[in-house]
Design a protein around this motif. Structure first.
Motif, PDB file in Angstrom:
ATOM      1  N   ASP A  83       0.856  -1.192   0.000  1.00 47.27           N
ATOM      2  CA  ASP A  83       0.000   0.000   0.000  1.00 47.27           C
ATOM      3  C   ASP A  83       0.893   1.242   0.000  1.00 47.27           C
ATOM      4  O   ASP A  83       1.537   1.549   1.009  1.00 47.27           O
ATOM      5  CB  ASP A  83      -0.920   0.002   1.224  1.00 47.27           C
ATOM      6  CG  ASP A  83      -1.960   1.110   1.168  1.00 47.27           C
ATOM      7  OD1 ASP A  83      -1.798   2.037   0.348  1.00 47.27           O
ATOM      8  OD2 ASP A  83      -2.925   1.057   1.945  1.00 47.27           O
ATOM      9  N   LYS A  84       0.923   1.943  -1.101  1.00 50.37           N
ATOM     10  CA  LYS A  84       1.796   3.117  -1.254  1.00 50.37           C
ATOM     11  C   LYS A  84       1.210   4.378  -0.624  1.00 50.37           C
ATOM     12  O   LYS A  84       1.754   5.471  -0.804  1.00 50.37           O
ATOM     13  CB  LYS A  84       2.087   3.363  -2.736  1.00 50.37           C
ATOM     14  CG  LYS A  84       2.913   2.268  -3.380  1.00 50.37           C
ATOM     15  CD  LYS A  84       3.179   2.574  -4.848  1.00 50.37           C
ATOM     16  CE  LYS A  84       4.176   1.585  -5.445  1.00 50.37           C
ATOM     17  NZ  LYS A  84       3.685   0.200  -5.401  1.00 50.37           N
ATOM     18  N   ARG A  85       0.106   4.235   0.097  1.00 54.02           N
ATOM     19  CA  ARG A  85      -0.559   5.413   0.664  1.00 54.02           C
ATOM     20  C   ARG A  85      -0.331   5.557   2.162  1.00 54.02           C
ATOM     21  O   ARG A  85      -1.063   6.286   2.842  1.00 54.02           O
ATOM     22  CB  ARG A  85      -2.064   5.330   0.388  1.00 54.02           C
ATOM     23  CG  ARG A  85      -2.425   5.286  -1.097  1.00 54.02           C
ATOM     24  CD  ARG A  85      -3.862   4.859  -1.294  1.00 54.02           C
ATOM     25  NE  ARG A  85      -4.075   3.503  -0.782  1.00 54.02           N
ATOM     26  CZ  ARG A  85      -5.260   2.912  -0.694  1.00 54.02           C
ATOM     27  NH1 ARG A  85      -6.355   3.566  -1.066  1.00 54.02           N
ATOM     28  NH2 ARG A  85      -5.370   1.680  -0.218  1.00 54.02           N
ATOM     29  N   ILE A  86       0.673   4.898   2.714  1.00 54.88           N
ATOM     30  CA  ILE A  86       0.920   4.938   4.156  1.00 54.88           C
ATOM     31  C   ILE A  86       2.133   5.829   4.439  1.00 54.88           C
ATOM     32  O   ILE A  86       3.279   5.394   4.299  1.00 54.88           O
ATOM     33  CB  ILE A  86       1.183   3.527   4.724  1.00 54.88           C
ATOM     34  CG1 ILE A  86       0.061   2.566   4.316  1.00 54.88           C
ATOM     35  CG2 ILE A  86       1.310   3.572   6.236  1.00 54.88           C
ATOM     36  CD1 ILE A  86       0.317   1.134   4.716  1.00 54.88           C
ATOM     37  N   PRO A  87       1.922   7.078   4.835  1.00 52.48           N
ATOM     38  CA  PRO A  87       3.068   7.967   5.077  1.00 52.48           C
ATOM     39  C   PRO A  87       4.001   7.453   6.163  1.00 52.48           C
ATOM     40  O   PRO A  87       5.221   7.649   6.085  1.00 52.48           O
ATOM     41  CB  PRO A  87       2.415   9.295   5.476  1.00 52.48           C
ATOM     42  CG  PRO A  87       1.018   8.955   5.870  1.00 52.48           C
ATOM     43  CD  PRO A  87       0.635   7.752   5.069  1.00 52.48           C
ATOM     44  N   GLU A  88       3.434   6.767   7.190  1.00 56.32           N
ATOM     45  CA  GLU A  88       4.269   6.264   8.289  1.00 56.32           C
ATOM     46  C   GLU A  88       5.326   5.282   7.800  1.00 56.32           C
ATOM     47  O   GLU A  88       6.444   5.256   8.334  1.00 56.32           O
ATOM     48  CB  GLU A  88       3.397   5.604   9.363  1.00 56.32           C
ATOM     49  CG  GLU A  88       2.576   6.574  10.190  1.00 56.32           C
ATOM     50  CD  GLU A  88       1.380   7.140   9.438  1.00 56.32           C
ATOM     51  OE1 GLU A  88       0.864   8.201   9.840  1.00 56.32           O
ATOM     52  OE2 GLU A  88       0.958   6.517   8.431  1.00 56.32           O
ATOM     53  N   ALA A  89       4.984   4.483   6.787  1.00 54.16           N
ATOM     54  CA  ALA A  89       5.953   3.521   6.256  1.00 54.16           C
ATOM     55  C   ALA A  89       7.129   4.246   5.613  1.00 54.16           C
ATOM     56  O   ALA A  89       8.297   3.860   5.789  1.00 54.16           O
ATOM     57  CB  ALA A  89       5.284   2.588   5.253  1.00 54.16           C
ATOM     58  N   PHE A  90       6.839   5.320   4.880  1.00 55.23           N
ATOM     59  CA  PHE A  90       7.912   6.107   4.259  1.00 55.23           C
ATOM     60  C   PHE A  90       8.749   6.824   5.316  1.00 55.23           C
ATOM     61  O   PHE A  90       9.979   6.902   5.205  1.00 55.23           O
ATOM     62  CB  PHE A  90       7.322   7.125   3.276  1.00 55.23           C
ATOM     63  CG  PHE A  90       6.802   6.520   2.001  1.00 55.23           C
ATOM     64  CD1 PHE A  90       7.685   6.100   1.008  1.00 55.23           C
ATOM     65  CD2 PHE A  90       5.448   6.370   1.791  1.00 55.23           C
ATOM     66  CE1 PHE A  90       7.208   5.534  -0.174  1.00 55.23           C
ATOM     67  CE2 PHE A  90       4.959   5.811   0.610  1.00 55.23           C
ATOM     68  CZ  PHE A  90       5.854   5.395  -0.377  1.00 55.23           C
ATOM     69  N   ILE A  91       8.073   7.353   6.346  1.00 52.95           N
ATOM     70  CA  ILE A  91       8.805   8.039   7.423  1.00 52.95           C
ATOM     71  C   ILE A  91       9.689   7.047   8.176  1.00 52.95           C
ATOM     72  O   ILE A  91      10.863   7.331   8.465  1.00 52.95           O
ATOM     73  CB  ILE A  91       7.819   8.738   8.376  1.00 52.95           C
ATOM     74  CG1 ILE A  91       7.149   9.905   7.648  1.00 52.95           C
ATOM     75  CG2 ILE A  91       8.536   9.236   9.632  1.00 52.95           C
ATOM     76  CD1 ILE A  91       5.954  10.486   8.377  1.00 52.95           C
TER      77      ILE A  91
END
Length: 223
Positions: A83-91
């Motif tokens: 799911d590319k819509r999870i900002p926490e994963a990118f952070i």
């Protein structure tokens, strides 16, 4: 947590196919600082529901706590693939890359988070942190101030602003920001340590020593 943990364990025993129970158990183990058991609980949750990226988001952070950066990066990237819509994963990915010493990859991860949530304080602060490491003090200060505008009580942004100001030569403003960071989050060990390092460079040895002692009072086993 000591009282809650057995209840979560019992919930998983009563219904071993419950995704939510294993996620809660992973959280409880994390709070109890039982990292290996937390990872195992989250992995079990991912087996129960292979389509939910949440377990991998959490596992990445736990692996990073153990300095297992390749596994941590793999977990966060798996969550992003799902799911590319999870900002926490990118952070989280940005923080992991930063801790492993890869400022370029870290900066890109924080930028990716900002594409999803343009004003996210964690992502803005993370990007500023990486810009400072790359020598872009103006960009670092700008991003930390943006983060603080969105969340004035976000202590990491304030202490990172302080270190960026110090690196740019503005020691007066840097000291003010270090004091503000400690005021907003008096138990932030990193804030005390970084302030101590700043004071040490200014030749204020006794004041620096006092800050190091405060850090050790908060976290006696801190290196």
């Amino acid at each position: 947590i000591d009282e809650a943990l057995p209840e979560f364990q019992e919930a998983c025993r009563l219904k071993p196919t419950s995704f939510r129970s294993h996620m809660d158990l992973g959280f409880a183990y994390t709070q109890a600082q039982r990292v290996d058991e937390a990872i195992a609980a989250y992995k079990k949750a991912s087996e129960i529901n292979p389509k939910d990226p949440s377990p991998f988001v959490n596992v990445g952070v736990l692996y990073a706590q153990q300095s297992k950066y390749p596994q941590a990066i793999e977990a966060e990237q798996k969550a992003i693939t799902m799911d590319k819509r999870i900002p926490e994963a990118f952070i989280n990915l940005g923080n992991i890359f930063a801790e492993s010493g890869d400022s370029q990859q870290a900066a890109q991860a924080f930028k990716d988070a900002l594409k999803l949530v343009p004003g996210h304080p964690n992502a803005l602060s993370g990007l500023g942190w990486m810009l400072e490491k790359q020598g872009d003090y103006k960009g670092a200060i700008e991003n930390q101030r943006k983060a603080l505008k969105n969340n004035p009580q976000f202590s990491p942004a304030r202490r990172r602003l302080a270190t960026a100001l110090a690196a740019s030569g503005d020691n007066k403003q840097a000291e003010n920001e270090f004091k503000s960071a400690i005021k907003y989050a008096p138990r932030d060990v990193t804030a005390h340590v970084e302030y101590a390092q700043f004071l040490e460079k200014q030749g204020q040895t006794e004041s620096a020593l006092a800050e190091y002692k405060k850090a050790l009072e908060i976290k006696p086993d801190s290196k």
